[in-house]
Design an enzyme around this catalytic site. Structure first.
Site, PDB file in Angstrom:
ATOM      1  N   ASP A 161     -36.705   0.436   2.285  1.00 42.60           N
ATOM      2  CA  ASP A 161     -35.420   1.239   2.885  1.00 42.60           C
ATOM      3  C   ASP A 161     -34.860   2.107   1.691  1.00 42.60           C
ATOM      4  OD1 ASP A 161     -34.450  -0.864   0.994  1.00 42.60           O
ATOM      5  OD2 ASP A 161     -32.518  -1.071   2.229  1.00 42.60           O
TER       6      ASP A 161
ATOM      7  N   HIS B 148     -33.403  -4.154  -9.334  1.00 43.20           N
ATOM      8  CA  HIS B 148     -33.959  -4.973  -8.005  1.00 43.20           C
ATOM      9  C   HIS B 148     -35.336  -4.861  -7.560  1.00 43.20           C
ATOM     10  CE1 HIS B 148     -29.544  -6.144  -7.767  1.00 43.20           C
ATOM     11  NE2 HIS B 148     -29.030  -4.820  -7.686  1.00 43.20           N
TER      12      HIS B 148
END
Ligand SMILES: O=c1[nH]cnc2c1ncn2[C@@H]1O[C@H](CO)[C@@H](O)[C@H]1O
Length: 327
Positions: A19, A251
């Site tokens: 995303d 992340h």
């Protein structure tokens, strides 16, 4: 397997479910620079941006990288329970998902196949050989599991960025963003019986890319380093305001590198279930199997997954830097 062994072996085929997203952009570039993996496709999902923009950004990033040979399959626009009220983290990544740079639209188009269909077909084509690295909410992966009963067996491994194991979440104290985005899908993935590795923010919050690292990156003439330095501002400001740190959490790049070389992290194994409603919606609870409960619980007889517990943060940051600068 050591890095050199991995490099000598056939690269692992990976599909990145993404995303994009600033740390997704970083992760995609790191993956393209990683000899341990071969990126065979990108699938898109909502999370940091809506799915349509995620697809645009995925195509754009592949054009920046000169890798338009890699197909992009567009994913779901709604959660697995058909929820259309999605939580979009544009406050972390900018309105355009890429640091408000207003890049020109990409020339390329996504393939006709949906993300779930693409995942199912690739897993069938190379049984046991494809790793999905999921960097957003898990809707596409759960759809693949629901639509093809053989998917959990066919897919080699699902390495997912998600969960907050025994630490606070980043959406609220209970929940991490990717799991919160589609908790029902996450629960389907965790209980699917596939080989699942969960990399949660309990681990990725140890992997910090500092102001000094960014400075070093900006001095490099690597193509990816230069591009990322343009888009990183928004991500840095958000971390400064929200976490009071002088750096950002890596992340997505850390998760890609864990998929490339699992020895960069250590893991525990157990059954993970996800809270799908109420004030703790998105909470991930790992049953460590230490106690044999007298009663049947919602964790009883469910398949186990691996959950990352520690990360070699200095090596992860070093690898991210090296791979982005050497581009
Ligand atoms: O505070 C936050 N709220 C929502 N999403 C976030 C936040 N921080 C990071 N991410 C995004 O969610 C994933 C990790 O949970 C990462 O992909 C990151 O880009």
């Amino acid at each position: 397997m050591s890095f050199s062994d991995a490099m000598a072996a056939q690269p692992k085929k990976i599909i990145i479910d993404t995303d994009p997203g600033i740390d997704d952009a970083m992760a995609i570039f790191v993956a393209l620079q990683s000899p341990e993996v071969e990126v065979i496709g990108l699938t898109t999902i909502y999370g940091n941006v809506y799915t349509t923009l995620a697809t645009t950004n995925a195509l754009h990033l592949l054009e920046v990288a000169g890798r338009t040979d890699i197909p992009v399959a567009e994913g779901s626009h709604v959660s697995i329970t058909n929820n259309k009220k999605l939580r979009i983290a544009d406050f972390v990544h900018g309105k355009d998902g890429l640091g408000n740079q207003n890049f020109p639209p990409p020339k390329g188009k996504p393939i006709e196949q949906s993300a779930a269909k693409f995942l199912i077909e690739q897993a069938k084509l190379y049984p046991g050989k494809v790793t999905v690295v999921a960097l957003g909410p898990l809707t596409n992966i759960a759809l693949a599991i629901q639509r093809d009963p053989a998917f959990s067996k066919n897919i080699g491994q699902i390495v997912l960025l998600g969960g907050a194991f025994l630490v606070n979440g980043n959406v609220n104290p209970a929940s991490e963003a990717n799991i919160f985005g589609d908790p029902d899908a996450a629960d389907i993935v965790f209980t699917s019986g596939a080989d699942v590795v969960a990399v949660g923010i309990n681990v990725t919050h140890q992997v910090v890319f500092t102001d000094a690292d960014r400075e070093k990156l900006s001095r490099s003439d690597g193509k990816f380093a230069q591009y990322l330095c343009k888009i990183l501002d928004v991500y840095f400001s958000y971390h400064h305001d929200a976490y009071n740190i002088k750096g950002v959490y890596l992340h997505d790049p850390a998760t890609i590198l864990a998929a490339a070389d699992p020895s960069l992290m250590t893991y525990t194994e157990g059954v993970v279930r996800v809270q799908t409603s109420g004030i703790t919606k998105g909470l991930t609870i790992l049953y460590n199997k230490q106690k044999r409960f007298g009663e049947v619980t919602e964790w009883t007889d469910k398949p186990t997954v691996k959950v990352a517990v520690t990360a070699d943060a200095p090596t992860l940051v070093k690898l991210v830097m090296e791979r982005l600068m050497d581009s």
